[in-house]
Design a protein around this motif. Structure first.
Motif, short mmCIF file in Angstrom:
data_model
loop_
_atom_site.label_atom_id
_atom_site.label_comp_id
_atom_site.label_asym_id
_atom_site.label_seq_id
_atom_site.Cartn_x
_atom_site.Cartn_y
_atom_site.Cartn_z
N LYS A 1 46.27 39.25 18.24
CA LYS A 1 46.55 37.98 18.91
C LYS A 1 45.30 37.62 19.71
CE LYS A 1 50.22 36.20 19.37
NZ LYS A 1 50.86 35.04 18.66
N PRO A 2 44.96 36.33 19.84
CA PRO A 2 43.78 35.96 20.62
C PRO A 2 43.85 36.51 22.04
CG PRO A 2 44.60 34.08 19.38
CD PRO A 2 45.63 35.16 19.24
N GLY A 3 42.76 37.17 22.48
CA GLY A 3 42.70 37.71 23.82
C GLY A 3 43.38 39.05 23.97
N HIS A 4 43.89 39.62 22.89
CA HIS A 4 44.55 40.92 22.94
C HIS A 4 43.80 41.92 22.06
CE1 HIS A 4 47.71 38.19 24.33
NE2 HIS A 4 48.33 39.23 24.86
N GLN A 5 43.94 43.20 22.40
CA GLN A 5 43.26 44.24 21.65
C GLN A 5 44.17 44.97 20.66
OE1 GLN A 5 41.41 46.88 24.49
NE2 GLN A 5 39.74 45.44 24.94
N LYS A 6 45.47 44.84 20.80
CA LYS A 6 46.39 45.53 19.92
C LYS A 6 46.22 45.02 18.48
CE LYS A 6 51.25 46.58 19.06
NZ LYS A 6 52.65 46.37 19.49
N VAL A 7 45.95 45.95 17.56
CA VAL A 7 45.74 45.58 16.16
C VAL A 7 47.09 45.48 15.47
CG1 VAL A 7 44.70 46.23 13.97
CG2 VAL A 7 43.49 46.68 16.12
N LEU A 8 47.37 44.30 14.91
CA LEU A 8 48.65 44.05 14.24
C LEU A 8 48.58 44.29 12.74
CD1 LEU A 8 49.51 40.71 16.09
CD2 LEU A 8 50.24 43.03 16.69
N TYR A 9 47.38 44.19 12.18
CA TYR A 9 47.21 44.38 10.73
C TYR A 9 45.78 44.84 10.45
CZ TYR A 9 46.60 43.29 5.78
OH TYR A 9 46.31 43.38 4.44
N ARG A 10 45.64 45.79 9.52
CA ARG A 10 44.33 46.29 9.09
C ARG A 10 44.21 46.17 7.58
NH1 ARG A 10 41.82 49.67 13.04
NH2 ARG A 10 43.24 50.21 14.75
N GLN A 11 42.99 45.91 7.14
CA GLN A 11 42.71 45.86 5.69
C GLN A 11 41.29 46.34 5.45
OE1 GLN A 11 44.32 42.58 3.24
NE2 GLN A 11 42.21 42.20 2.58
N HIS A 12 41.13 47.20 4.43
CA HIS A 12 39.81 47.77 4.14
C HIS A 12 39.52 47.61 2.66
CE1 HIS A 12 36.24 50.04 4.80
NE2 HIS A 12 36.61 51.06 4.04
N THR A 13 38.39 47.01 2.35
CA THR A 13 37.98 46.80 0.97
C THR A 13 36.65 47.51 0.73
OG1 THR A 13 39.05 44.63 0.94
CG2 THR A 13 37.42 45.07 -0.78
N THR A 14 36.53 48.24 -0.38
CA THR A 14 35.30 48.95 -0.70
C THR A 14 34.81 48.58 -2.10
OG1 THR A 14 36.55 50.85 -1.56
CG2 THR A 14 35.94 50.90 0.77
N ASN A 15 33.54 48.89 -2.34
CA ASN A 15 32.92 48.72 -3.67
C ASN A 15 33.01 47.29 -4.20
OD1 ASN A 15 32.22 51.47 -3.84
ND2 ASN A 15 34.28 51.98 -4.53
N GLY A 16 32.92 46.32 -3.30
CA GLY A 16 32.87 44.93 -3.74
C GLY A 16 31.48 44.54 -4.20
N SER A 17 31.36 43.41 -4.85
CA SER A 17 30.06 42.91 -5.31
C SER A 17 30.11 41.39 -5.37
CB SER A 17 29.72 43.48 -6.69
OG SER A 17 30.71 43.15 -7.65
N MET A 18 28.93 40.77 -5.26
CA MET A 18 28.86 39.32 -5.31
C MET A 18 27.66 38.88 -6.14
SD MET A 18 30.03 37.87 -1.56
CE MET A 18 30.29 36.23 -2.26
N ALA A 19 27.88 37.87 -6.96
CA ALA A 19 26.81 37.28 -7.76
C ALA A 19 25.93 36.39 -6.88
CB ALA A 19 27.41 36.47 -8.90
N PRO A 20 24.73 36.06 -7.34
CA PRO A 20 23.86 35.17 -6.55
C PRO A 20 24.54 33.81 -6.32
CG PRO A 20 22.64 36.22 -8.35
CD PRO A 20 24.08 36.53 -8.58
N THR A 21 24.30 33.25 -5.14
CA THR A 21 24.83 31.94 -4.74
C THR A 21 26.25 31.70 -5.27
OG1 THR A 21 23.65 30.94 -6.62
CG2 THR A 21 22.59 30.82 -4.46
#
Length: 333
Positions: A227-247
């Motif tokens: 929530k804005p102004g709060h530190q308690k994490v309500l949801y986490r998501q972790h993505t690995t081994n991603g890739s992106m093409a030029p532009t």
């Protein structure tokens, strides 16, 4: 049921064939054909890589050849389409034909430099080379142009069951640059976040943009929602081994509905790491009462379904247990 399973298996195999994560030489014995680069042009850098990696100059013209070898006992028709590399919605470089556009930061498009698609017939047990020409812009270009040659078999391959038909496709990658392909460092930007119901799933989506004409792999994305102004994490998501093409860009999706169903304002803290660089993005989003209600209805519906299945399983176990108890008691008598 068996026919449906065989058809589904064919679709999965096709998906595997199309999902190249890198430009590589493609071969599959089940398809009765292979594709590979023909003799490499003098502009090739790095030797026999199984794909084209060309160092070119402004206003240069040239050509590359795709070798198609038909191992089958019948003639096969193929359509070879030059493609631009894009980034899929899953955050991976994609070489397959698509209506997906490059990022607005793109100044050049590989498909504009290469000649148009071709359809050819390769006789049984023979090899044919298909040639494509290219014309580099007069003023050249910055960074790298990345794409591929998508080779699609127009000839249907029917299995032992005449109702099952397979089609196969393979891709050979091509990159063009005027200097070192990794001279430019990636530069990422992110658009605003918006919520949406994808099917029955509540998500927050923000467009991640690679505005530099360079590609990268090994991308990691760490997301925390508070929530804005709060530190308690309500949801986490972790993505690995991603890739992106030029532009290129893609819609980074956060499946917040897995943990958050209450209407209100939220803040996504997103950290992206790639090629030794780190980017931090803070993107606010709002879950409306209507959107939250849809998600709650979905969660409650599936909760009810799972409770129903649990009750059914308990009843089945009770019936089976009672039957064996009765059978044992009968034997004792």
């Amino acid at each position: 049921m068996f026919r449906k399973l065989k058809w589904l298996f064919g679709v999965i195999m096709l998906g595997v064939l199309l999902g190249f994560a890198a430009p590589v030489q493609a071969a599959d014995t089940g398809a009765n054909f292979t594709v590979s680069p023909a003799a490499y042009p003098s502009e090739q850098v790095g030797g026999d890589l199984g794909y084209f990696q060309l160092k070119v100059n402004p206003n240069q013209t040239g050509s590359v050849g795709i070798k198609i070898q038909n191992y089958g006992a019948t003639d096969q028709s193929f359509t070879i389409t030059p493609t631009k590399a894009t980034t899929s919605e899953g955050g991976q470089i994609d070489y397959a034909p698509t209506k997906r556009k490059l990022d607005r930061s793109a100044k050049h498009n590989l498909t504009q430099i290469l000649s148009k698609k071709q359809t050819v017939t390769v006789p049984a047990k023979t090899t044919k080379t298909v040639t494509f020409t290219y014309q580099i812009p007069k003023k050249g270009f910055k960074g790298m142009l990345l794409g591929g040659f998508y080779v699609y078999s127009n000839t249907r391959k029917t299995g032992t069951n005449s109702n099952v038909t397979n089609r196969f496709a393979m891709t050979i990658g091509i990159s063009m640059s005027q200097d070192s392909p990794h001279r430019l460092a990636p530069k990422l930007k992110m658009g605003s976040a918006k919520t949406a119901n994808h099917g029955d799933n509540l998500t927050a989506v923000a467009k991640l943009r690679n505005v530099q004409p360079t590609y990268f792999r090994g991308m990691r994305i760490q997301t925390m929602v508070t929530k804005p102004g709060h530190q308690k994490v309500l949801y986490r998501q972790h993505t690995t081994n991603g890739s992106m093409a030029p532009t290129s860009n893609f819609n980074y999706t956060m499946n917040v509905g897995q943990k958050i169903t209450t209407p209100g304002r939220y803040l996504a803290h997103i950290t992206v790491k790639a090629r030794g660089k780190t980017w931090h993005f803070n993107r606010p989003f709002t879950i409306s009462a209507t959107t939250a209600t849809k998600q709650i209805t979905h969660v409650n519906r599936w909760g009810a379904v799972w409770w129903l299945w649990a009750i059914i399983i308990v009843l089945i176990l009770a019936i089976v247990g009672g039957f064996f108890y009765w059978l044992g008691a009968r034997k004792k008598r």
